[in-house]
Design a protein around this motif. Structure first.
Motif, PDB file in Angstrom:
ATOM      1  N   ILE A 197      86.332   3.394 -53.380  1.00 29.30           N
ATOM      2  CA  ILE A 197      85.708   4.185 -51.917  1.00 29.30           C
ATOM      3  C   ILE A 197      85.863   5.161 -52.654  1.00 29.30           C
ATOM      4  O   ILE A 197      87.039   5.955 -53.159  1.00 29.30           O
ATOM      5  CB  ILE A 197      86.188   3.753 -50.857  1.00 29.30           C
ATOM      6  N   GLY A 198      85.184   6.129 -53.178  1.00 28.08           N
ATOM      7  CA  GLY A 198      84.964   7.543 -53.448  1.00 28.08           C
ATOM      8  C   GLY A 198      84.294   8.595 -52.890  1.00 28.08           C
ATOM      9  O   GLY A 198      83.157   8.616 -53.129  1.00 28.08           O
ATOM     10  N   TRP A 199      85.166   9.779 -52.958  1.00 24.06           N
ATOM     11  CA  TRP A 199      83.589  11.387 -53.425  1.00 24.06           C
ATOM     12  C   TRP A 199      84.578  12.178 -54.481  1.00 24.06           C
ATOM     13  O   TRP A 199      85.125  12.206 -54.915  1.00 24.06           O
ATOM     14  CB  TRP A 199      84.198  11.803 -52.036  1.00 24.06           C
ATOM     15  N   ASN A 200      83.812  12.619 -54.520  1.00 21.26           N
ATOM     16  CA  ASN A 200      83.801  13.654 -56.141  1.00 21.26           C
ATOM     17  C   ASN A 200      83.651  14.879 -55.591  1.00 21.26           C
ATOM     18  O   ASN A 200      81.967  14.858 -54.964  1.00 21.26           O
ATOM     19  CB  ASN A 200      82.945  13.233 -57.128  1.00 21.26           C
ATOM     20  N   SER A 201      84.486  15.679 -55.063  1.00 23.87           N
ATOM     21  CA  SER A 201      84.176  17.455 -55.364  1.00 23.87           C
ATOM     22  C   SER A 201      84.585  18.971 -55.576  1.00 23.87           C
ATOM     23  O   SER A 201      84.911  18.967 -56.587  1.00 23.87           O
ATOM     24  CB  SER A 201      84.840  17.513 -54.025  1.00 23.87           C
ATOM     25  N   SER A 202      82.706  18.580 -57.410  1.00 19.39           N
ATOM     26  CA  SER A 202      83.170  20.126 -57.544  1.00 19.39           C
ATOM     27  C   SER A 202      82.653  18.713 -58.738  1.00 19.39           C
ATOM     28  O   SER A 202      83.341  18.014 -59.052  1.00 19.39           O
ATOM     29  CB  SER A 202      84.158  21.279 -57.266  1.00 19.39           C
ATOM     30  N   SER A 203      82.609  20.161 -59.875  1.00 16.21           N
ATOM     31  CA  SER A 203      81.909  19.754 -61.075  1.00 16.21           C
ATOM     32  C   SER A 203      83.217  19.277 -62.342  1.00 16.21           C
ATOM     33  O   SER A 203      83.302  18.471 -62.825  1.00 16.21           O
ATOM     34  CB  SER A 203      81.054  20.598 -62.600  1.00 16.21           C
ATOM     35  N   TYR A 204      84.608  20.159 -61.346  1.00 16.82           N
ATOM     36  CA  TYR A 204      85.874  20.033 -62.467  1.00 16.82           C
ATOM     37  C   TYR A 204      86.492  18.311 -61.857  1.00 16.82           C
ATOM     38  O   TYR A 204      87.509  18.659 -62.728  1.00 16.82           O
ATOM     39  CB  TYR A 204      86.711  20.773 -61.969  1.00 16.82           C
ATOM     40  N   ALA A 205      85.967  18.110 -60.314  1.00 15.14           N
ATOM     41  CA  ALA A 205      86.641  16.392 -60.057  1.00 15.14           C
ATOM     42  C   ALA A 205      85.146  15.283 -60.754  1.00 15.14           C
ATOM     43  O   ALA A 205      85.832  14.258 -60.120  1.00 15.14           O
ATOM     44  CB  ALA A 205      86.861  16.739 -58.720  1.00 15.14           C
ATOM     45  N   GLY A 206      84.410  15.219 -61.591  1.00 17.03           N
ATOM     46  CA  GLY A 206      83.692  14.902 -61.651  1.00 17.03           C
ATOM     47  C   GLY A 206      82.109  14.383 -60.973  1.00 17.03           C
ATOM     48  O   GLY A 206      81.330  13.716 -61.023  1.00 17.03           O
ATOM     49  N   GLN A 207      81.989  15.547 -60.030  1.00 16.68           N
ATOM     50  CA  GLN A 207      80.575  15.089 -59.125  1.00 16.68           C
ATOM     51  C   GLN A 207      79.631  16.274 -60.341  1.00 16.68           C
ATOM     52  O   GLN A 207      79.737  17.179 -60.487  1.00 16.68           O
ATOM     53  CB  GLN A 207      80.936  16.217 -58.379  1.00 16.68           C
ATOM     54  N   HIS A 208      78.166  15.194 -60.102  1.00 16.98           N
ATOM     55  CA  HIS A 208      77.474  15.508 -61.178  1.00 16.98           C
ATOM     56  C   HIS A 208      75.679  16.023 -59.435  1.00 16.98           C
ATOM     57  O   HIS A 208      75.048  16.190 -60.581  1.00 16.98           O
ATOM     58  CB  HIS A 208      77.046  14.749 -62.123  1.00 16.98           C
ATOM     59  N   ILE A 209      76.183  16.138 -58.891  1.00 15.50           N
ATOM     60  CA  ILE A 209      74.891  15.759 -58.167  1.00 15.50           C
ATOM     61  C   ILE A 209      75.879  16.705 -57.082  1.00 15.50           C
ATOM     62  O   ILE A 209      76.777  16.382 -56.861  1.00 15.50           O
ATOM     63  CB  ILE A 209      74.060  14.475 -57.884  1.00 15.50           C
ATOM     64  N   MET A 210      75.068  17.857 -56.538  1.00 21.26           N
ATOM     65  CA  MET A 210      75.399  18.849 -56.325  1.00 21.26           C
ATOM     66  C   MET A 210      75.389  18.860 -54.714  1.00 21.26           C
ATOM     67  O   MET A 210      74.639  19.334 -53.710  1.00 21.26           O
ATOM     68  CB  MET A 210      75.962  19.907 -56.809  1.00 21.26           C
ATOM     69  N   HIS A 211      75.447  17.456 -54.176  1.00 18.73           N
ATOM     70  CA  HIS A 211      74.977  16.873 -53.221  1.00 18.73           C
ATOM     71  C   HIS A 211      75.473  15.966 -52.047  1.00 18.73           C
ATOM     72  O   HIS A 211      76.589  15.079 -53.553  1.00 18.73           O
ATOM     73  CB  HIS A 211      73.542  16.381 -53.072  1.00 18.73           C
ATOM     74  N   ALA A 212      76.880  15.905 -51.342  1.00 23.53           N
ATOM     75  CA  ALA A 212      77.685  15.348 -50.790  1.00 23.53           C
ATOM     76  C   ALA A 212      77.166  13.990 -50.907  1.00 23.53           C
ATOM     77  O   ALA A 212      75.998  13.388 -50.459  1.00 23.53           O
ATOM     78  CB  ALA A 212      77.915  15.513 -49.358  1.00 23.53           C
ATOM     79  N   HIS A 213      77.603  13.168 -51.270  1.00 21.49           N
ATOM     80  CA  HIS A 213      77.704  11.567 -51.313  1.00 21.49           C
ATOM     81  C   HIS A 213      78.637  10.278 -51.638  1.00 21.49           C
ATOM     82  O   HIS A 213      79.767  10.870 -52.364  1.00 21.49           O
ATOM     83  CB  HIS A 213      76.548  11.675 -52.820  1.00 21.49           C
ATOM     84  N   LEU A 214      79.066   9.221 -50.851  1.00 17.48           N
ATOM     85  CA  LEU A 214      79.912   8.801 -50.776  1.00 17.48           C
ATOM     86  C   LEU A 214      80.210   8.204 -51.580  1.00 17.48           C
ATOM     87  O   LEU A 214      78.476   6.896 -51.475  1.00 17.48           O
ATOM     88  CB  LEU A 214      80.743   8.059 -49.458  1.00 17.48           C
ATOM     89  N   HIS A 215      80.472   7.298 -52.709  1.00 12.92           N
ATOM     90  CA  HIS A 215      80.352   5.987 -53.331  1.00 12.92           C
ATOM     91  C   HIS A 215      81.331   4.850 -52.696  1.00 12.92           C
ATOM     92  O   HIS A 215      82.671   5.067 -52.639  1.00 12.92           O
ATOM     93  CB  HIS A 215      81.090   6.788 -54.777  1.00 12.92           C
ATOM     94  N   VAL A 216      81.041   3.780 -53.022  1.00 14.33           N
ATOM     95  CA  VAL A 216      80.951   1.863 -52.037  1.00 14.33           C
ATOM     96  C   VAL A 216      80.911   1.320 -53.114  1.00 14.33           C
ATOM     97  O   VAL A 216      79.592   1.002 -53.631  1.00 14.33           O
ATOM     98  CB  VAL A 216      79.641   2.192 -50.737  1.00 14.33           C
ATOM     99  N   ILE A 217      81.452   0.639 -54.013  1.00 14.70           N
ATOM    100  CA  ILE A 217      81.599   0.439 -55.040  1.00 14.70           C
ATOM    101  C   ILE A 217      82.589  -1.251 -55.059  1.00 14.70           C
ATOM    102  O   ILE A 217      83.527  -1.471 -54.816  1.00 14.70           O
ATOM    103  CB  ILE A 217      82.384   0.937 -56.129  1.00 14.70           C
ATOM    104  N   PRO A 218      82.371  -2.580 -54.660  1.00 19.61           N
ATOM    105  CA  PRO A 218      82.883  -3.521 -54.482  1.00 19.61           C
ATOM    106  C   PRO A 218      83.380  -4.052 -56.380  1.00 19.61           C
ATOM    107  O   PRO A 218      83.101  -3.530 -56.792  1.00 19.61           O
ATOM    108  CB  PRO A 218      81.624  -4.456 -54.229  1.00 19.61           C
ATOM    109  N   SER A 219      84.849  -4.873 -55.808  1.00 19.71           N
ATOM    110  CA  SER A 219      84.934  -5.000 -57.296  1.00 19.71           C
ATOM    111  C   SER A 219      86.070  -6.339 -56.663  1.00 19.71           C
ATOM    112  O   SER A 219      85.878  -6.816 -56.159  1.00 19.71           O
ATOM    113  CB  SER A 219      86.416  -4.069 -56.798  1.00 19.71           C
ATOM    114  N   PHE A 220      85.669  -6.883 -58.186  1.00 18.80           N
ATOM    115  CA  PHE A 220      85.704  -8.844 -58.066  1.00 18.80           C
ATOM    116  C   PHE A 220      87.021  -8.132 -59.387  1.00 18.80           C
ATOM    117  O   PHE A 220      87.154  -7.528 -60.669  1.00 18.80           O
ATOM    118  CB  PHE A 220      84.135  -8.705 -58.362  1.00 18.80           C
TER     119      PHE A 220
END
Length: 97
Positions: free
Chosen positions: A61-84
Motif C-alpha cells: 500500500i502506498g502514496w508517493n508524494s513529490s517527484s523526488y519520492a516517485g510521484q509521476h502523476i501530480m494528483h493524489a492517488h493511493l496504490h493498492v497492490i495485492p502480493s503473493f
C-alpha cells in the motif's frame, strides 16, 4: 472502475489499483479530513473485494508524494497492490513496483 462518493478505484495491474479523489489534490497532504475518511472507507471495501476474489498473501500500500519520492502523476492517488508469495517481487516492498 468503481465510483464511491468523490473517489474512484482504478484497476492498474491485475488485482491492483489506485484510489483517486475526483477533486484535484496534488498529493496526499492536500486531502481534506473527509477525503481521508472516504479513502479509508473505500480502501477497506477494496481490500475485502480483493481478499474475496484473489486471496493474496499480503499487500503493498502506498502514496508517493513529490517527484523526488516517485510521484509521476501530480494528483493524489493511493496504490493498492495485492502480493503473493510465489511472485517475482515477493518480499521486495513497494519500491519494486
Amino acid at each position: 472502475m468503481k465510483s464511491v462518493c468523490s473517489f474512484k478505484f482504478h484497476d492498474v495491474l491485475i488485482g491492483s489499483g489506485l484510489i483517486v479523489p475526483i477533486s484535484h489534490r496534488e498529493n496526499v497532504f492536500d486531502l481534506t479530513e473527509d477525503e481521508w475518511n472516504t479513502t479509508f472507507s473505500l480502501f477497506k471495501e477494496v481490500k475485502a473485494l480483493l481478499d474475496e476474489n484473489l486471496s493474496p498473501d499480503g499487500y503493498n500500500i502506498g502514496w508517493n508524494s513529490s517527484s523526488y519520492a516517485g510521484q509521476h502523476i501530480m494528483h493524489a492517488h493511493l496504490h493498492v497492490i495485492p502480493s503473493f508469495k510465489d511472485e517475482p517481487y515477493a518480499g521486495k516492498g513497494i519500491r519494486y513496483w
